[in-house]
Design a protein around this motif. Sequence first.
Motif, PDB file in Angstrom:
ATOM      1  N   SER A  80       0.861  -1.194   0.063  1.00 49.44           N
ATOM      2  CA  SER A  80       0.034  -0.084   0.051  1.00 49.44           C
ATOM      3  C   SER A  80       0.850   1.132   0.106  1.00 49.44           C
ATOM      4  O   SER A  80       2.184   1.160   0.243  1.00 49.44           O
ATOM      5  N   ASP A  81       0.228   2.227  -0.176  1.00 51.06           N
ATOM      6  CA  ASP A  81       1.061   3.803  -0.148  1.00 51.06           C
ATOM      7  C   ASP A  81       1.624   3.815   1.206  1.00 51.06           C
ATOM      8  O   ASP A  81       2.923   4.254   1.286  1.00 51.06           O
ATOM      9  N   GLU A  82       0.987   3.568   2.299  1.00 54.44           N
ATOM     10  CA  GLU A  82       1.691   3.557   3.447  1.00 54.44           C
ATOM     11  C   GLU A  82       2.814   2.661   3.592  1.00 54.44           C
ATOM     12  O   GLU A  82       3.979   2.812   4.381  1.00 54.44           O
ATOM     13  N   ASP A  83       2.610   1.413   3.171  1.00 54.89           N
ATOM     14  CA  ASP A  83       3.799   0.393   3.554  1.00 54.89           C
ATOM     15  C   ASP A  83       4.963   1.045   2.647  1.00 54.89           C
ATOM     16  O   ASP A  83       6.272   0.768   2.991  1.00 54.89           O
ATOM     17  N   ARG A  84       4.742   1.461   1.516  1.00 59.73           N
ATOM     18  CA  ARG A  84       5.807   2.233   0.611  1.00 59.73           C
ATOM     19  C   ARG A  84       6.489   3.267   1.457  1.00 59.73           C
ATOM     20  O   ARG A  84       7.622   3.331   1.184  1.00 59.73           O
ATOM     21  N   SER A 112      16.863   8.760  -4.971  1.00 59.40           N
ATOM     22  CA  SER A 112      15.838   8.544  -6.239  1.00 59.40           C
ATOM     23  C   SER A 112      14.509   8.300  -5.830  1.00 59.40           C
ATOM     24  O   SER A 112      13.676   8.371  -6.531  1.00 59.40           O
ATOM     25  N   ARG A 113      14.494   7.901  -4.546  1.00 61.59           N
ATOM     26  CA  ARG A 113      13.045   7.478  -3.869  1.00 61.59           C
ATOM     27  C   ARG A 113      12.382   6.423  -4.662  1.00 61.59           C
ATOM     28  O   ARG A 113      10.981   6.525  -5.247  1.00 61.59           O
ATOM     29  N   LEU A 114      13.124   5.756  -5.093  1.00 65.28           N
ATOM     30  CA  LEU A 114      12.739   4.566  -6.009  1.00 65.28           C
ATOM     31  C   LEU A 114      11.095   3.754  -5.473  1.00 65.28           C
ATOM     32  O   LEU A 114      10.355   3.541  -6.022  1.00 65.28           O
ATOM     33  N   LEU A 115      11.016   3.666  -4.066  1.00 60.93           N
ATOM     34  CA  LEU A 115       9.946   3.052  -3.643  1.00 60.93           C
ATOM     35  C   LEU A 115       8.893   3.728  -3.481  1.00 60.93           C
ATOM     36  O   LEU A 115       7.788   3.081  -3.355  1.00 60.93           O
ATOM     37  N   LEU A 116       8.948   4.871  -3.716  1.00 61.04           N
ATOM     38  CA  LEU A 116       7.664   5.902  -4.046  1.00 61.04           C
ATOM     39  C   LEU A 116       7.428   6.078  -5.170  1.00 61.04           C
ATOM     40  O   LEU A 116       6.341   6.851  -5.441  1.00 61.04           O
ATOM     41  N   ASP A 117       8.032   5.754  -6.131  1.00 58.15           N
ATOM     42  CA  ASP A 117       7.871   6.003  -7.462  1.00 58.15           C
ATOM     43  C   ASP A 117       6.400   5.177  -7.981  1.00 58.15           C
ATOM     44  O   ASP A 117       6.765   3.971  -8.372  1.00 58.15           O
ATOM     45  N   ASP A 118       5.473   5.739  -8.436  1.00 59.23           N
ATOM     46  CA  ASP A 118       4.239   5.153  -8.857  1.00 59.23           C
ATOM     47  C   ASP A 118       3.777   5.573 -10.130  1.00 59.23           C
ATOM     48  O   ASP A 118       2.784   5.313 -10.521  1.00 59.23           O
TER      49      ASP A 118
END
Length: 224
Positions: free
Chosen positions: A173-177, A197-203
């Motif tokens: 989920s967004d919260e998990d990411r 790069s904030r890879l894990l937040l790139d959606d």
Amino acid sequence: MADKASGRRGKRAQGQGAEAQGNEPGLTRERIAATAVGMLDANGLNGLTMRGLAEALGSGVMSLYWHVQNKEDVFDLALDSVLEYRGPTALQDWRGDVVHVLEDWRATMLRHPWSASLLPRRALGPNILVRLERLSKCLSAGGVSDADVNAAIWSLWNYVMGATVTRAGFGPSDEDRAASQQRLAELGALYPSIEHSRLLLDDDWDGTFRRGLDFLLDGIAPKR
């Protein structure tokens, strides 16, 4: 043997006639495919049974077997029906045409997520073959040699399939990411590049797919 075959044909004709006289529309492979697609969309691959399909069609299970051999045949029908390509047929710009074919293919599989996991396990039907034929012609028009066209097609196939399966199955989920990104920040000395790069937040799934496709096509395009 001739008498037995004639008897089977006679029974089949009687069954089709009885269906035509009923309140439900007569069974066809097209109607079976459309109903199966709806069930697969709703319940996934494990949710499709011949009995459930027959009930959804308002028919008996045995009536289905006048039109399909088994559940595997139903899978083939459903898969090929959703992969139909209705894009332009005349070649315009080879690269734009390739992008259109592949973006449409990915979008189709995302609308029917079961198709991405089913496609590698099935014989290729007419509609996916139309897409591959289209790709082959587009690549050839772009100057890709006969010796390289197969490698180009399979590279694009693997990219589309991988991107689709990843997008369809990505679970956090967004919260998990956000929590994972925070954890990366705390461990920044270990993972500085992906934290920066904030890879894990790139959606931006669609944008990333298109940019990645451009990378591939840059490599595939013959150098002039």
